[in-house]
Design an enzyme around this catalytic site. Structure first.
Site, PDB file in Angstrom:
ATOM      1  N   PHE A  15      20.950   2.747 -21.935  1.00  0.00           N
ATOM      2  CA  PHE A  15      21.512   3.609 -22.473  1.00  0.00           C
ATOM      3  C   PHE A  15      22.128   4.900 -21.551  1.00  0.00           C
ATOM      4  O   PHE A  15      23.468   4.919 -22.112  1.00  0.00           O
ATOM      5  CB  PHE A  15      20.579   4.407 -23.713  1.00  0.00           C
ATOM      6  N   ASP A  38      19.105  -3.113 -11.756  1.00  0.00           N
ATOM      7  CA  ASP A  38      18.779  -3.832 -13.406  1.00  0.00           C
ATOM      8  C   ASP A  38      18.253  -4.678 -13.833  1.00  0.00           C
ATOM      9  O   ASP A  38      18.092  -5.967 -13.515  1.00  0.00           O
ATOM     10  CB  ASP A  38      19.893  -3.049 -14.798  1.00  0.00           C
ATOM     11  N   THR A  41      16.325  -6.426 -19.139  1.00  0.00           N
ATOM     12  CA  THR A  41      15.128  -6.387 -19.817  1.00  0.00           C
ATOM     13  C   THR A  41      15.769  -6.156 -20.953  1.00  0.00           C
ATOM     14  O   THR A  41      17.146  -6.185 -20.930  1.00  0.00           O
ATOM     15  CB  THR A  41      13.968  -5.301 -19.852  1.00  0.00           C
ATOM     16  N   THR A 134      10.801  12.303 -19.057  1.00  0.00           N
ATOM     17  CA  THR A 134      11.276  13.270 -20.889  1.00  0.00           C
ATOM     18  C   THR A 134      10.547  14.708 -20.247  1.00  0.00           C
ATOM     19  O   THR A 134       9.328  14.947 -20.437  1.00  0.00           O
ATOM     20  CB  THR A 134      10.774  12.099 -20.798  1.00  0.00           C
ATOM     21  N   ASP A 135      10.867  14.575 -21.920  1.00  0.00           N
ATOM     22  CA  ASP A 135       9.329  16.158 -22.707  1.00  0.00           C
ATOM     23  C   ASP A 135       8.912  15.469 -23.140  1.00  0.00           C
ATOM     24  O   ASP A 135       7.321  16.031 -23.290  1.00  0.00           O
ATOM     25  CB  ASP A 135      10.729  16.635 -23.067  1.00  0.00           C
ATOM     26  N   GLU A 136       8.169  14.632 -23.336  1.00  0.00           N
ATOM     27  CA  GLU A 136       6.921  13.388 -24.119  1.00  0.00           C
ATOM     28  C   GLU A 136       6.008  14.041 -23.280  1.00  0.00           C
ATOM     29  O   GLU A 136       4.954  14.161 -23.659  1.00  0.00           O
ATOM     30  CB  GLU A 136       7.283  12.081 -24.508  1.00  0.00           C
ATOM     31  N   TYR A 159       3.274   5.417 -23.595  1.00  0.00           N
ATOM     32  CA  TYR A 159       4.751   5.505 -23.425  1.00  0.00           C
ATOM     33  C   TYR A 159       4.888   6.430 -22.222  1.00  0.00           C
ATOM     34  O   TYR A 159       5.718   6.796 -21.063  1.00  0.00           O
ATOM     35  CB  TYR A 159       6.416   5.712 -23.659  1.00  0.00           C
ATOM     36  N   LYS A 163       5.297   7.744 -18.214  1.00  0.00           N
ATOM     37  CA  LYS A 163       6.125   8.812 -17.482  1.00  0.00           C
ATOM     38  C   LYS A 163       5.700   9.712 -16.863  1.00  0.00           C
ATOM     39  O   LYS A 163       6.106  10.405 -15.995  1.00  0.00           O
ATOM     40  CB  LYS A 163       7.423   8.911 -18.399  1.00  0.00           C
ATOM     41  N   HIS A 295       1.602  10.881 -33.304  1.00  0.00           N
ATOM     42  CA  HIS A 295       2.813  10.983 -33.445  1.00  0.00           C
ATOM     43  C   HIS A 295       3.221  12.375 -33.299  1.00  0.00           C
ATOM     44  O   HIS A 295       2.740  13.747 -34.133  1.00  0.00           O
ATOM     45  CB  HIS A 295       3.376  10.504 -35.315  1.00  0.00           C
ATOM     46  N   TYR A 352      24.759 -13.714 -15.125  1.00  0.00           N
ATOM     47  CA  TYR A 352      23.904 -12.795 -14.175  1.00  0.00           C
ATOM     48  C   TYR A 352      22.394 -13.947 -13.703  1.00  0.00           C
ATOM     49  O   TYR A 352      21.736 -13.850 -12.914  1.00  0.00           O
ATOM     50  CB  TYR A 352      23.186 -11.433 -14.608  1.00  0.00           C
TER      51      TYR A 352
HETATM   52  P1  NAD Z   1      17.008   1.999 -22.276  1.00  0.00           P
HETATM   53  O1  NAD Z   1      15.732   1.902 -22.779  1.00  0.00           O
HETATM   54  O2  NAD Z   1      18.552   2.586 -23.455  1.00  0.00           O
HETATM   55  O3  NAD Z   1      16.969   1.548 -20.714  1.00  0.00           O
HETATM   56  C1  NAD Z   1      15.952   0.876 -19.667  1.00  0.00           C
HETATM   57  C2  NAD Z   1      16.626  -0.288 -18.577  1.00  0.00           C
HETATM   58  O4  NAD Z   1      15.737  -0.197 -17.428  1.00  0.00           O
HETATM   59  C3  NAD Z   1      17.207  -1.177 -19.251  1.00  0.00           C
HETATM   60  O5  NAD Z   1      18.777  -1.086 -18.615  1.00  0.00           O
HETATM   61  C4  NAD Z   1      16.269  -2.229 -18.880  1.00  0.00           C
HETATM   62  O6  NAD Z   1      17.031  -3.467 -18.332  1.00  0.00           O
HETATM   63  C5  NAD Z   1      16.361  -1.056 -17.210  1.00  0.00           C
HETATM   64  N1  NAD Z   1      14.716  -1.556 -17.227  1.00  0.00           N
HETATM   65  C6  NAD Z   1      13.530  -1.712 -17.462  1.00  0.00           C
HETATM   66  N2  NAD Z   1      12.542  -2.218 -16.796  1.00  0.00           N
HETATM   67  C7  NAD Z   1      13.045  -2.633 -15.620  1.00  0.00           C
HETATM   68  C8  NAD Z   1      12.406  -2.846 -14.267  1.00  0.00           C
HETATM   69  N3  NAD Z   1      11.411  -3.557 -13.745  1.00  0.00           N
HETATM   70  N4  NAD Z   1      13.432  -3.032 -13.730  1.00  0.00           N
HETATM   71  C9  NAD Z   1      14.675  -2.787 -13.207  1.00  0.00           C
HETATM   72  N5  NAD Z   1      14.881  -2.444 -14.150  1.00  0.00           N
HETATM   73  C10 NAD Z   1      14.604  -1.937 -15.761  1.00  0.00           C
HETATM   74  O7  NAD Z   1      16.569   3.340 -21.739  1.00  0.00           O
HETATM   75  P2  NAD Z   1      17.199   5.129 -21.704  1.00  0.00           P
HETATM   76  O8  NAD Z   1      17.113   5.546 -23.193  1.00  0.00           O
HETATM   77  O9  NAD Z   1      18.438   4.637 -21.619  1.00  0.00           O
HETATM   78  O10 NAD Z   1      16.358   5.996 -20.730  1.00  0.00           O
HETATM   79  C11 NAD Z   1      16.605   6.094 -19.336  1.00  0.00           C
HETATM   80  C12 NAD Z   1      15.345   7.255 -18.863  1.00  0.00           C
HETATM   81  O11 NAD Z   1      15.646   8.286 -19.435  1.00  0.00           O
HETATM   82  C13 NAD Z   1      13.858   6.278 -18.771  1.00  0.00           C
HETATM   83  O12 NAD Z   1      13.783   6.825 -17.707  1.00  0.00           O
HETATM   84  C14 NAD Z   1      13.130   7.428 -20.258  1.00  0.00           C
HETATM   85  O13 NAD Z   1      12.427   7.052 -19.395  1.00  0.00           O
HETATM   86  C15 NAD Z   1      14.675   8.587 -19.909  1.00  0.00           C
HETATM   87  N6  NAD Z   1      14.800   9.422 -20.855  1.00  0.00           N
HETATM   88  C16 NAD Z   1      15.322   8.931 -22.385  1.00  0.00           C
HETATM   89  C17 NAD Z   1      15.228   9.704 -23.029  1.00  0.00           C
HETATM   90  C18 NAD Z   1      16.091   9.301 -24.088  1.00  0.00           C
HETATM   91  O14 NAD Z   1      16.091   9.803 -25.563  1.00  0.00           O
HETATM   92  N7  NAD Z   1      16.411   8.026 -24.527  1.00  0.00           N
HETATM   93  C19 NAD Z   1      15.570  11.345 -23.347  1.00  0.00           C
HETATM   94  C20 NAD Z   1      14.599  10.915 -21.724  1.00  0.00           C
HETATM   95  C21 NAD Z   1      14.440  10.574 -20.675  1.00  0.00           C
HETATM   96  P1  TYD Z   2      12.515   7.456 -31.573  1.00  0.00           P
HETATM   97  O1  TYD Z   2      13.857   7.504 -31.652  1.00  0.00           O
HETATM   98  O2  TYD Z   2      11.806   6.621 -31.233  1.00  0.00           O
HETATM   99  O3  TYD Z   2      12.220   8.456 -29.778  1.00  0.00           O
HETATM  100  P2  TYD Z   2      10.634   9.143 -29.513  1.00  0.00           P
HETATM  101  O4  TYD Z   2      10.041   8.634 -30.489  1.00  0.00           O
HETATM  102  O5  TYD Z   2      10.803   8.912 -27.923  1.00  0.00           O
HETATM  103  O6  TYD Z   2      10.888  10.958 -30.214  1.00  0.00           O
HETATM  104  O7  TYD Z   2      11.936   8.688 -32.322  1.00  0.00           O
HETATM  105  C1  TYD Z   2      12.219   9.769 -32.897  1.00  0.00           C
HETATM  106  C2  TYD Z   2      11.318  10.416 -34.110  1.00  0.00           C
HETATM  107  O8  TYD Z   2      12.249   9.520 -34.687  1.00  0.00           O
HETATM  108  C3  TYD Z   2       9.692  10.444 -34.225  1.00  0.00           C
HETATM  109  O9  TYD Z   2       9.680  11.077 -34.682  1.00  0.00           O
HETATM  110  C4  TYD Z   2      10.139   8.678 -34.861  1.00  0.00           C
HETATM  111  C5  TYD Z   2      10.456   8.788 -35.761  1.00  0.00           C
HETATM  112  N1  TYD Z   2      11.207   7.444 -36.323  1.00  0.00           N
HETATM  113  C6  TYD Z   2      11.107   7.475 -37.239  1.00  0.00           C
HETATM  114  O10 TYD Z   2      11.087   7.373 -38.650  1.00  0.00           O
HETATM  115  N2  TYD Z   2      11.261   6.085 -38.136  1.00  0.00           N
HETATM  116  C7  TYD Z   2      12.039   5.003 -37.122  1.00  0.00           C
HETATM  117  O11 TYD Z   2      13.156   4.287 -37.610  1.00  0.00           O
HETATM  118  C8  TYD Z   2      12.338   5.459 -35.313  1.00  0.00           C
HETATM  119  C9  TYD Z   2      12.478   4.637 -35.049  1.00  0.00           C
HETATM  120  C10 TYD Z   2      11.701   6.909 -35.664  1.00  0.00           C
END
Ligand code: NAD
Ligand code: TYD
Length: 355
Positions: A15, A38, A41, A134-136, A159, A163, A295, A352
């Site tokens: 994403f 990539d 997965t 991440t902030d988590e 998770y 991180k 949670h 691929y």
């Molecule tokens: P995502 O799950 O959408 O994408 C992860 C990508 O990494 C995928 O394309 C997958 O194929 C690839 N991948 C997974 N394992 C792999 C491996 N072993 N080798 C090579 N590629 C691999 O994740 P995202 O939401 O785009 O998040 C990207 C990064 O940002 C992550 O590090 C996540 O921790 C961080 N992040 C995400 C959020 C969020 O809200 N989504 C917020 C803060 C930080």
């Molecule tokens: P998520 O998008 O999984 O991000 P994160 O857990 O990394 O914050 O979830 C965001 C918030 O939404 C989290 O508090 C969990 C909640 N949630 C639901 O209530 N229902 C759902 O189906 C999902 C996926 C998340």
């Protein structure tokens, strides 16, 4: 200001990675080469970048590879003479980490370690490894206060623990070996190309089909929402001008409870999407379900460091960002359908596998 000739983006088919590659090539004024490394997965979707290779011939390359494999990383870094890495690749979904933590440890911790080692071996050429986190890692807040760069780490899910471990390794490689690194810890992202296991795209896709909208627990958990392109601009700002070894917190100054997010999406969809049978309002689909174990209650970021030191600002609010996102999901039916039906996996097989 740092300048780069070739950036290897790990996890570029996910994403945020896909949005970042688009941002780099279309908007950032970057004139070098981008290599998307990539493993594809379940979360990796080359369809999110389907038009990019043809629009940027000679400037965008895809390499299927796994960060758990150090030799594969080294090969790609050398093949393209990469001088920077932006590291997104991760297992990223909290619920999956609760069900099956193994891959989180292997990819998020060992994979990051491999990247650091391969970077260290190429100290003469690689000028930056940017680690996207991440902030988590900071745990959970009560009703007030904010996370900042000085908040102690206190992760709760597998998770966030994985991180946190990767962040510590990145900092240790800077302090011990002088590897040039920067780190961003960002709040929850939303926007185009997000896989529908995360809250916002799941709600949009379920609400389109009139399916239940599962809200965990009492729905009052709070997240700080940031439009993904604003995250991309923050990462790029840090890569260009951030201090080596430094962490920058990134957030949207946009705290909303989950139930409020879902209500806002429902009412926006009632206005913009085709009506449900009988004109039923979409918020009637909201269903409170069992809570997620462990949670985290509230996340909120104080992003004054990146604002004050690097002049970064987010551009989208929840109102503008949610609407942009919803309009994107309504317009990009091919992407939505391929994700919903798993079609993109066939596309991966054809394009691929065994290359
Ligand atoms: P995502 O799950 O959408 O994408 C992860 C990508 O990494 C995928 O394309 C997958 O194929 C690839 N991948 C997974 N394992 C792999 C491996 N072993 N080798 C090579 N590629 C691999 O994740 P995202 O939401 O785009 O998040 C990207 C990064 O940002 C992550 O590090 C996540 O921790 C961080 N992040 C995400 C959020 C969020 O809200 N989504 C917020 C803060 C930080
Ligand atoms: P998520 O998008 O999984 O991000 P994160 O857990 O990394 O914050 O979830 C965001 C918030 O939404 C989290 O508090 C969990 C909640 N949630 C639901 O209530 N229902 C759902 O189906 C999902 C996926 C998340």
């Amino acid at each position: 200001m740092r300048d780069f000739k070739c950036i290897v983006v790990t996890g570029g088919a996910g994403f945020i990675g896909a949005n970042f590659i688009r941002y780099l090539l279309d908007d950032a004024g970057f004139s070098g080469v981008v290599v998307n490394f990539d493993a594809l997965t379940y979360a990796g979707n080359p369809g999110s970048l389907a038009d990019v290779a043809s629009r940027f011939p000679g400037r965008y390359f895809f390499e299927k590879g796994d960060i758990r494999d150090p030799a594969a990383i080294g090969r790609v870094l050398d093949k393209y003479s990469a001088d920077a890495i932006c590291h997104f690749a991760a297992e990223s979904h909290v619920d999956r980490s609760i069900a099956a933590p193994d891959d989180f440890v292997q990819t998020n911790i060992v994979g990051t370690f491999n990247l650091l080692e391969e970077t260290r071996k190429r100290a003469d050429r690689i000028s930056l490894l940017h680690h996207v986190s991440t902030d988590e890692v900071f745990g959970s807040l009560g009703d007030d206060g904010f996370f900042s760069e000085s908040t102690p780490y206190s992760p709760h899910s597998p998770y966030s623990a994985s991180k946190a471990a990767s962040d510590h390794l990145v900092k240790a490689y800077h302090d011990t070996y002088g590897v040039p690194v920067t780190i961003t810890n960002c709040s929850n992202n939303y926007g185009p190309y997000q896989f529908p296991e995360k809250l916002i795209p799941l709600m949009i896709m379920n609400a389109l089909e009139g399916k239940q909208l599962p809200v965990y627990g009492d729905g009052k958990n709070v997240r700080d929402w940031l439009y993904v392109v604003d995250h991309c601009s923050a990462i790029w700002r840090v890569m260009r001008a951030g201090k080596s070894g430094r962490t920058y917190c990134v957030g949207g100054r946009c705290e909303l409870s989950n139930v409020e997010v879902v209500h806002r999406i429902c009412s926006m969809m009632d206005k913009l999407a085709p009506p449900l049978p009988g004109g039923r309002p979409r918020n009637s689909l909201i269903t409170f379900v069992k809570d997620r174990p462990g949670h985290d209650r509230r996340y909120a970021i104080d992003c004054s460091r990146i604002e004050n030191e690097l002049g970064w600002r987010r551009t989208e609010t929840a109102d503008t960002g949610f609407e942009k996102t919803l309009r994107w999901y309504l317009k990009n039916t091919e992407w939505v359908d391929s994700v919903r039906t798993g079609e993109y996996k066939n596309w991966i097989e054809k394009n691929y596998v065994d290359r």
